[in-house]
Enzyme design. Structure first.
Site, PDB file in Angstrom:
ATOM      1  N   LEU A  17      48.724 -17.908  33.730  1.00 47.09           N
ATOM      2  CA  LEU A  17      48.371 -19.323  33.649  1.00 47.09           C
ATOM      3  C   LEU A  17      49.401 -20.125  34.457  1.00 47.09           C
ATOM      4  O   LEU A  17      50.345 -20.682  33.924  1.00 47.09           O
ATOM      5  CB  LEU A  17      48.382 -19.759  32.166  1.00 47.09           C
ATOM      6  CG  LEU A  17      47.932 -21.179  31.847  1.00 47.09           C
ATOM      7  CD1 LEU A  17      46.588 -21.500  32.479  1.00 47.09           C
ATOM      8  CD2 LEU A  17      47.869 -21.387  30.350  1.00 47.09           C
ATOM      9  N   HIS A  18      49.219 -20.110  35.773  1.00 49.00           N
ATOM     10  CA  HIS A  18      50.188 -20.760  36.655  1.00 49.00           C
ATOM     11  C   HIS A  18      49.731 -22.180  36.983  1.00 49.00           C
ATOM     12  O   HIS A  18      48.758 -22.676  36.418  1.00 49.00           O
ATOM     13  CB  HIS A  18      50.387 -19.932  37.913  1.00 49.00           C
ATOM     14  CG  HIS A  18      49.136 -19.715  38.693  1.00 49.00           C
ATOM     15  ND1 HIS A  18      48.837 -20.441  39.804  1.00 49.00           N
ATOM     16  CD2 HIS A  18      48.098 -18.883  38.475  1.00 49.00           C
ATOM     17  CE1 HIS A  18      47.655 -20.039  40.265  1.00 49.00           C
ATOM     18  NE2 HIS A  18      47.199 -19.106  39.477  1.00 49.00           N
ATOM     19  N   ALA A  19      50.438 -22.813  37.891  1.00 43.06           N
ATOM     20  CA  ALA A  19      50.202 -24.231  38.141  1.00 43.06           C
ATOM     21  C   ALA A  19      48.756 -24.543  38.506  1.00 43.06           C
ATOM     22  O   ALA A  19      48.135 -25.445  37.966  1.00 43.06           O
ATOM     23  CB  ALA A  19      51.142 -24.726  39.226  1.00 43.06           C
ATOM     24  N   ALA A  22      46.341 -23.822  35.625  1.00 45.20           N
ATOM     25  CA  ALA A  22      46.518 -24.849  34.598  1.00 45.20           C
ATOM     26  C   ALA A  22      45.881 -26.159  35.039  1.00 45.20           C
ATOM     27  O   ALA A  22      45.277 -26.879  34.236  1.00 45.20           O
ATOM     28  CB  ALA A  22      48.007 -25.052  34.312  1.00 45.20           C
TER      29      ALA A  22
ATOM     30  N   TYR B 129      58.651 -16.991  37.875  1.00 45.61           N
ATOM     31  CA  TYR B 129      57.591 -17.832  38.422  1.00 45.61           C
ATOM     32  C   TYR B 129      57.543 -19.176  37.708  1.00 45.61           C
ATOM     33  O   TYR B 129      57.534 -20.231  38.325  1.00 45.61           O
ATOM     34  CB  TYR B 129      56.214 -17.152  38.318  1.00 45.61           C
ATOM     35  CG  TYR B 129      55.110 -18.126  38.660  1.00 45.61           C
ATOM     36  CD1 TYR B 129      54.801 -18.400  39.991  1.00 45.61           C
ATOM     37  CD2 TYR B 129      54.429 -18.828  37.667  1.00 45.61           C
ATOM     38  CE1 TYR B 129      53.837 -19.334  40.318  1.00 45.61           C
ATOM     39  CE2 TYR B 129      53.467 -19.759  37.986  1.00 45.61           C
ATOM     40  CZ  TYR B 129      53.160 -20.015  39.315  1.00 45.61           C
ATOM     41  OH  TYR B 129      52.212 -20.937  39.622  1.00 45.61           O
TER      42      TYR B 129
END
Lengths: 90, 586
Positions: A17-19, A22, B129
């Protein structure tokens, strides 16, 4: 007290669930009438906030629960679930 | 209007001098100078609108960038889309607006605080990350900040009035951006005597009080402050009679300083007539004039890295020779001690290929690097030997940790001389050869090393750092960096004892050598040459003249019985504490 609905899903895409993923969830949640939350290990965050979701640091394989507060947002819940399950279309 | 109360803070006296002036707050990042001010209730709506307008403008800017992004850069455009969404994120946007309302502060300050909290939160995350996502937030907020401050944006580069700089901390990059002639004084929450800001302040003779912990939160922009770098006092909003008192103290300080400067050229001998050579450290060739004008008896340390860091490739032998010759000629007949390249793989990386060293201070640097690059080393050695024909040159090898390095370096030097002779070039081969004593192992084998060289030069900055395992740039441990630690005093004595045995000279070129209070200890321990930042020369000479060598020797024997740096410091202050006062105020 509003009635809550929720659904558990697993993050399947490589980056988690990265930028950007999201941002996609936030984009859907913003249309909700009531609150939408992402819960992981007992910590609930606002699904309308990218930053809030990033703080969960959900990598690939994380189990998360998506919660809504109003039955009228059922459609939103379904959309988020299918987005997560599809690996955010990546 | 509330009366501004006088507040007195105590910090570290990092650079002497006294200044009185207006405070200028610098942001933690150093790039923007962000002002903080409070607002009346009636102004809050306008302030929130101002913030919203800045966000709207940022959104529009990003949108137009996205539109102009070609199809091929879809990936990049997607990141920008994320940034657009971040602009309105409630953790950023919402929080900033909340902050304006709750704390009744301006939008810039509210945004700045929200962003530093978010940064703190991200930086504590374990996954790399997610940790790095702080960069996205910073990126987005920088854009908002730019639009908030608009045309009036103040850059640290463009400070155009005489102010006292107040900051949480300043990195070398930031201090290099400042137009230092505009700065009256330095005040920082972090840092200490040996921090980069401290060194810069002393070099430029700008008063500095550092290590104040929370000064940047107490001081507001444009507050009148008094900085007393002679004893580490900082006064915010001074009362009238405090101002008068400090104006008087300031003029006494300046009177004494000019007196000391005038006597800078006189020779430095102790009362019992022992002559001490007081020399200057330089980095840029032009600084040779500073040494000469301050009355230096030569150059005890010429750092030669600058030419290597400036150009895009390694400098040629002729380029090096030209600069060395200038310095040597100007300083003649006084000696110039040229230290060979003390570069680390990191700094050299831009043109030697990247080196990935986890711990460059313990890595491939200085003599170690030079011995692996015979071409680079030989070029410099030839340039030094050629310059030696124009005056008095000594050569100094840095970072020696074992005897073999000395032998190898000397072999290179002999080869360089041989090749110059073959080519019929003008040069001089019989120059004094010395080594830096800055690695603890060199102290332990000083007796072996003394057999092979003409002099030792103790580099206290690195020696203390390596011996006590203290990174003096690290604010959490920098207070443990203590020149009077019994281990440091014993190491110095071990070096001078080995040198006396072999009848070679010992000089010292670290920060310690330029601080008058340490002079009695150093002379007593057998140091006969001191090299320092050129501006410190007159004060050190003045101190030497006030001392008696016999007393210094007795004193240094006694300070040896002190079990810790604090006890040693108390003992030093008790006997020689007057030195500082005498230097500053006569």
């Amino acid at each position: 007290m509003p009635e809550s609905f929720s659904k558990e899903v697993t993050i399947v895409n490589e980056l988690g669930l990265h930028a950007r993923s999201a941002a996609k969830i936030a984009g859907i949640s913003q249309k909700a009438k009531a609150e939408v939350r992402i819960v992981r290990d007992g910590t609930a965050v606002d699904a309308k906030s990218i930053i809030d979701m990033l703080t969960l640091a959900c990598g690939k394989g994380s189990r998360i629960r998506i919660e809504i507060d109003s039955a009228s947002d059922m459609n939103i819940l379904k959309k988020i679930v299918s987005l997560v399950e599809s690996g955010f279309g990546e | 209007m509330p009366e501004n109360k006088e507040i007195v803070l105590r910090g570290i006296a990092a650079a002497p001098g006294i200044c009185i002036g207006k405070a200028y707050l610098v942001d933690r990042e150093g790039v923007n100078v962000i002002r903080r001010y409070h607002l009346a209730d009636a102004e809050l709506e306008d302030e929130k609108d101002r913030f919203k307008t800045a966000v709207k403008k940022s959104t529009e800017e990003l949108r137009s960038i996205i539109e102009e992004t070609p199809e091929d850069f879809r990936e990049h455009a997607a990141i920008l889309e994320t940034h657009v969404a971040l602009l309105r994120d409630k953790m950023l946007y919402g929080k900033a607006i909340e902050r304006i309302e709750e704390e009744k502060i301006n939008a810039e300050w509210a945004l700045k605080n929200v962003v530093s909290e978010l940064k703190g939160m991200f930086s504590s995350m374990s996954d790399a990350y997610f940790r790095e996502r702080a960069a996205d937030v910073v990126h987005v907020s920088d854009r908002i900040m730019r639009n908030l401050i608009g045309k009036e944006r103040v850059n640290i580069k463009n400070i155009d009035k005489r102010v006292i700089l107040v900051a949480t901390d300043l990195s070398p990059a930031e201090t290099s951006q400042i137009q230092l002639e505009r700065i009256k004084g330095f005040v920082t929450d972090g840092g200490g005597v040996t921090s980069h800001t401290g060194i810069i302040a002393r070099t430029l003779q700008i008063p500095a009080v550092l290590g104040l912990n929370n000064a940047s939160r107490i001081i507001r922009n444009d507050d009148i402050i008094v900085v007393d770098g002679t004893d580490g006092t900082l006064i915010v909003n001074p009362r009238d009679y405090t101002l008068v008192e400090y104006e008087e103290r300031k003029s006494r300080y300046e009177r004494q300083k000019s007196l000391i400067t005038r006597t800078g050229r006189h020779s430095a001998a102790t009362k019992d007539n022992i002559h001490i050579q007081v020399m200057g450290n330089i980095e840029l060739p032009e600084e040779v004039f500073l040494v000469r004008d301050n009355g230096g008896n030569g150059i005890g340390l010429y750092r030669t890295e600058f030419q290597y860091l400036q150009s895009s490739g390694f400098p040629s032998e002729d380029e090096l020779f030209d600069k060395y010759r200038d310095v040597v000629e100007i300083m003649a007949p006084h000696p110039v001690t040229i230290r060979t390249l003390d570069i680390n793989g990191d700094k050299a990386a831009s043109y030697t290929g990247s080196l990935d060293e986890a711990n460059p201070a313990l890595g491939l640097r200085a003599i170690r690097y030079c011995l692996t690059r015979p071409d680079v080393f030989r070029t410099q050695l030839r340039a030094i030997l050629r310059a030696a024909a124009f005056g008095s040159v000594r050569i100094l090898f840095p970072m020696i940790s074992g005897l073999n390095e000395v032998l190898e370096a000397k072999k290179f030097l002999a080869q360089a001389a041989g090749s110059l002779a073959e080519e019929g070039k003008t040069f001089r081969a019989d120059i004094e050869t010395g080594i830096m004593i800055e690695v603890p192992s060199a102290v332990v084998i000083a007796d072996l090393l003394a057999e092979e060289v003409d002099f030792f030069s103790i580099g206290t900055n690195d020696l203390i750092q390596y011996a006590l395992a203290i990174d003096r740039g690290n604010r959490y441990v920098s207070h443990l960096y203590q020149p009077l630690h019994p281990a440091v005093l014993r190491m110095i004595r071990q070096v001078t004892a080995a040198a006396e045995e072999k009848n070679i000279r010992v000089s010292m070129c670290g920060e310690m050598a330029g601080d008058p209070i340490y002079i009695p200890v150093l002379l007593g321990l057998g140091i006969s040459e001191l090299s320092m930042t050129p501006q410190a020369i007159p004060a050190v000479k003045n101190t030497v003249r006030s001392l008696n060598m016999g007393e210094c020797r007795d004193f240094s024997r006694e300070i040896f019985s002190k079990t810790g740096d604090r006890e040693a410091r108390e003992f030093l202050d008790k006997h020689y504490g007057y030195i500082t006062e005498q230097i500053y105020f006569g």
